[in-house]
Motif scaffolding. Structure first.
Motif, PDB file in Angstrom:
ATOM      1  N   PRO A  21       0.809  -1.217   0.000  1.00 31.14           N
ATOM      2  CA  PRO A  21       0.000   0.000   0.000  1.00 31.14           C
ATOM      3  C   PRO A  21       0.847   1.274   0.000  1.00 31.14           C
ATOM      4  O   PRO A  21       1.847   1.345   0.704  1.00 31.14           O
ATOM      5  N   LEU A  22       0.416   2.256  -0.775  1.00 37.44           N
ATOM      6  CA  LEU A  22       1.041   3.581  -0.868  1.00 37.44           C
ATOM      7  C   LEU A  22       2.436   3.559  -1.509  1.00 37.44           C
ATOM      8  O   LEU A  22       3.219   4.476  -1.348  1.00 37.44           O
ATOM      9  N   THR A  24       5.022   4.338  -4.247  1.00 40.15           N
ATOM     10  CA  THR A  24       4.956   5.426  -5.220  1.00 40.15           C
ATOM     11  C   THR A  24       5.147   4.904  -6.646  1.00 40.15           C
ATOM     12  O   THR A  24       5.789   3.874  -6.869  1.00 40.15           O
ATOM     13  N   VAL A  59       3.462  15.054 -14.035  1.00 42.73           N
ATOM     14  CA  VAL A  59       3.278  14.923 -12.587  1.00 42.73           C
ATOM     15  C   VAL A  59       4.593  14.429 -11.996  1.00 42.73           C
ATOM     16  O   VAL A  59       5.503  14.008 -12.724  1.00 42.73           O
ATOM     17  N   LEU A  60       4.686  14.481 -10.661  1.00 43.56           N
ATOM     18  CA  LEU A  60       5.897  14.025  -9.986  1.00 43.56           C
ATOM     19  C   LEU A  60       5.637  12.621  -9.441  1.00 43.56           C
ATOM     20  O   LEU A  60       4.837  12.438  -8.521  1.00 43.56           O
ATOM     21  N   CYS A  62       7.275  10.682  -7.652  1.00 44.81           N
ATOM     22  CA  CYS A  62       7.674  10.389  -6.268  1.00 44.81           C
ATOM     23  C   CYS A  62       6.593  10.732  -5.272  1.00 44.81           C
ATOM     24  O   CYS A  62       6.655  10.320  -4.114  1.00 44.81           O
ATOM     25  N   LEU A  63       5.600  11.541  -5.681  1.00 46.74           N
ATOM     26  CA  LEU A  63       4.533  11.948  -4.764  1.00 46.74           C
ATOM     27  C   LEU A  63       3.219  11.252  -5.079  1.00 46.74           C
ATOM     28  O   LEU A  63       2.193  11.552  -4.482  1.00 46.74           O
ATOM     29  N   LEU A  64       3.241  10.345  -6.051  1.00 49.07           N
ATOM     30  CA  LEU A  64       1.995   9.764  -6.554  1.00 49.07           C
ATOM     31  C   LEU A  64       1.917   8.275  -6.219  1.00 49.07           C
ATOM     32  O   LEU A  64       2.706   7.481  -6.736  1.00 49.07           O
ATOM     33  N   PRO A  65       0.966   7.872  -5.351  1.00 43.78           N
ATOM     34  CA  PRO A  65       0.790   6.442  -5.101  1.00 43.78           C
ATOM     35  C   PRO A  65       0.418   5.735  -6.401  1.00 43.78           C
ATOM     36  O   PRO A  65      -0.419   6.232  -7.152  1.00 43.78           O
ATOM     37  N   GLU A  67      -1.319   3.229  -6.903  1.00 40.72           N
ATOM     38  CA  GLU A  67      -2.739   2.868  -6.939  1.00 40.72           C
ATOM     39  C   GLU A  67      -3.573   3.948  -7.642  1.00 40.72           C
ATOM     40  O   GLU A  67      -4.589   3.658  -8.259  1.00 40.72           O
ATOM     41  N   ASP A  68      -3.117   5.201  -7.549  1.00 37.06           N
ATOM     42  CA  ASP A  68      -3.872   6.301  -8.146  1.00 37.06           C
ATOM     43  C   ASP A  68      -3.844   6.287  -9.676  1.00 37.06           C
ATOM     44  O   ASP A  68      -4.648   6.948 -10.317  1.00 37.06           O
ATOM     45  N   VAL A  69      -2.896   5.574 -10.280  1.00 37.80           N
ATOM     46  CA  VAL A  69      -2.822   5.596 -11.753  1.00 37.80           C
ATOM     47  C   VAL A  69      -3.410   4.326 -12.367  1.00 37.80           C
ATOM     48  O   VAL A  69      -3.251   4.098 -13.569  1.00 37.80           O
ATOM     49  N   ALA A  70      -4.104   3.522 -11.565  1.00 36.62           N
ATOM     50  CA  ALA A  70      -4.750   2.326 -12.114  1.00 36.62           C
ATOM     51  C   ALA A  70      -5.631   2.727 -13.292  1.00 36.62           C
ATOM     52  O   ALA A  70      -6.444   3.646 -13.183  1.00 36.62           O
TER      53      ALA A  70
ATOM     54  N   MET B  36       2.897  13.519   1.010  1.00 37.79           N
ATOM     55  CA  MET B  36       3.817  12.490   0.507  1.00 37.79           C
ATOM     56  C   MET B  36       5.294  12.791   0.777  1.00 37.79           C
ATOM     57  O   MET B  36       6.064  11.863   1.066  1.00 37.79           O
ATOM     58  N   ARG B  54     -10.362   9.664  -6.428  1.00 34.04           N
ATOM     59  CA  ARG B  54     -11.536   9.087  -7.103  1.00 34.04           C
ATOM     60  C   ARG B  54     -12.833   9.363  -6.368  1.00 34.04           C
ATOM     61  O   ARG B  54     -13.859   8.764  -6.663  1.00 34.04           O
TER      62      ARG B  54
END
Lengths: 139, 283
Positions: A21-22, A24, A59-60, A62-65, A67-70, B36, B54
């Protein structure tokens, strides 16, 4: 901790990764998917060297989980064909998206767009020149 | 890594349920540009994390002559709207392009003092926070939202769902002083809105960012302008009141000494711009 499978589009291919989880996007791209152009820089969103495109916008990572880009489309410098240097990949991803938005940029606009990408070698002028030249060549 | 679950709810109700269940132990991520870096550095070690990308909380909506801004609207989207020029300017002057593509308007309310440019502009516009929690939805005037350094009036089980900007009268200006011109944290930020209608000042909002633990309206500076023509003496009085009333913090960007002096200078410059009619009109 329950790891999960995340699927997204990387360049032209569909990829699936198993992540804690989480995790990056930066870590996944570099350690699981061999995208070595995506640098592990400041991890604070301050240097721009991990810049990638998600659905075409910078986007960066390193700050993006991840899971958010699924289900989203992720583009790294590998898609543009080559890589080099430390800051350059992030600069080039930024520049690629910038030229899509501004095909005929002024020099000030280039400088402003690059303000989130740190370079410690060139003093920026050759990079700005290169983007101006790329814009010229694209016309 | 200590994170045991990262959840991306797909509705406000689901997000609210998670907050009700885990409240203070749940780290809420919107754009991730504030939280983050702390997670990456190990400064914050959350076990449960909720991401809002979402949850359907983004989007701009014209309302009653004003603007309703969904909490997860990005700064890029805020910079692109033209209904409220002051907010577009503030968003455009915050951080870098890639950060603006991630950072959210709601998240800016929880930023560090030197990053709260949009929150400062929202204060000058009398913005109201819409928050939802177990007992329903309530509104909180932004003026009473900030309670200290990185603390707010929001309860641990509440979620900011939107920021509502009422139809605003008058002229506005936004002035950010940083160490460089682009992608810079603030030494001090001033957002001002004045109603003059060709005569003396009849309504004044002067909001400061980075001048204290959180964005703040400077009542003494506002009062110093009321009923007076926007000219030298009134401007000087307002700038002096702002400088005297602030307790700025020192950080890597500026010393306390420098910030205090730049508060006075920035308020004077911002009001000077309004007096000269330079900035954008919002009426």
């Amino acid at each position: 901790m329950a790891s999960s499978v995340v699927a997204f589009e990387l360049g032209e291919r569909e990829v699936e990764v198993l992540v804690a989880p989480l995790t990056t996007l930066q870590a996944v791209l570099r350690t699981q998917l061999g995208q070595m152009s995506v640098k592990d820089g400041c991890r604070q969103g301050g240097c721009g060297s991990c810049t990638v495109l998600v659905d075409g916008e910078p986007v960066l990572s390193c700050l993006l989980p991840v899971e958010d880009v699924a289900g989203r489309r992720v583009t790294t410098l590998e898609a543009l064909g080559y890589q080099c240097g430390y800051c350059t990949p992030g600069m080039e991803m930024l520049a690629a998206a910038f030229l899509e938005h501004h095909p005929e940029p002024g020099r000030d606009e280039i400088v402003d767009a690059l303000s989130g990408n740190v370079c410690r070698c060139t003093g920026y002028e050759p990079i700005v020149d290169a983007i101006a030249a790329a814009a010229e060549a694209g016309r | 890594v200590t994170v045991t679950s990262y959840v991306l709810p797909t509705s406000v109700a689901e997000a609210g349920g998670l907050l009700a269940a885990h409240g203070p132990d749940l780290l809420v991520l919107a754009g991730g540009t504030v939280a983050m870096p702390l997670v990456n550095e190990g400064t914050t070690r959350p076990t449960r994390v909720m991401g809002l990308r979402r949850a359907g909380l983004d989007g701009l909506e014209a309302r009653d002559g004003g603007l309703r801004i969904g909490a997860t609207t990005t700064l890029t989207a805020l910079a692109a709207q033209d209904a409220v020029p002051l907010l577009a300017t503030a968003a455009r002057q915050t951080a870098s392009w890639a950060v603006r593509n991630m950072a959210t308007v709601g998240g800016n309310l929880f930023s560090t003092p030197r990053g709260g440019d949009v929150a400062t502009a929202l204060l000058a516009l009398d913005a109201v926070i819409e928050a939802t929690g177990p007992s329903g939805t309530r509104t909180i005037a932004l003026d009473g939202f900030f309670t200290g350094l990185m603390t707010t009036a929001l309860a641990p089980d509440e979620l900011v769902t939107a920021i509502v900007v009422p139809a605003a009268r008058g002229s506005t200006t936004f002035l950010k002083l940083g160490r460089r011109t682009a992608n810079t944290p603030a030494v001090v930020t001033v957002a001002a809105r004045l109603v003059m209608d060709g005569g003396p000042v009849s309504e004044a909002r002067i909001a400061l960012g980075a001048a204290g633990p959180h964005p703040v309206r400077v009542a003494a500076a506002e009062t110093a302008l009321l009923g007076r023509a926007l000219e030298g003496p009134a401007i000087k009085a307002a700038a002096g009141a702002a400088e005297a009333g602030m307790e700025p913090r020192a950080d890597a960007v500026a010393s306390e000494w420098y910030r205090r002096r730049m508060v006075g200078l920035s308020v004077r410059r911002a009001l000077g711009e309004l007096a000269a009619g330079v900035p954008g009109r919002i009426a």
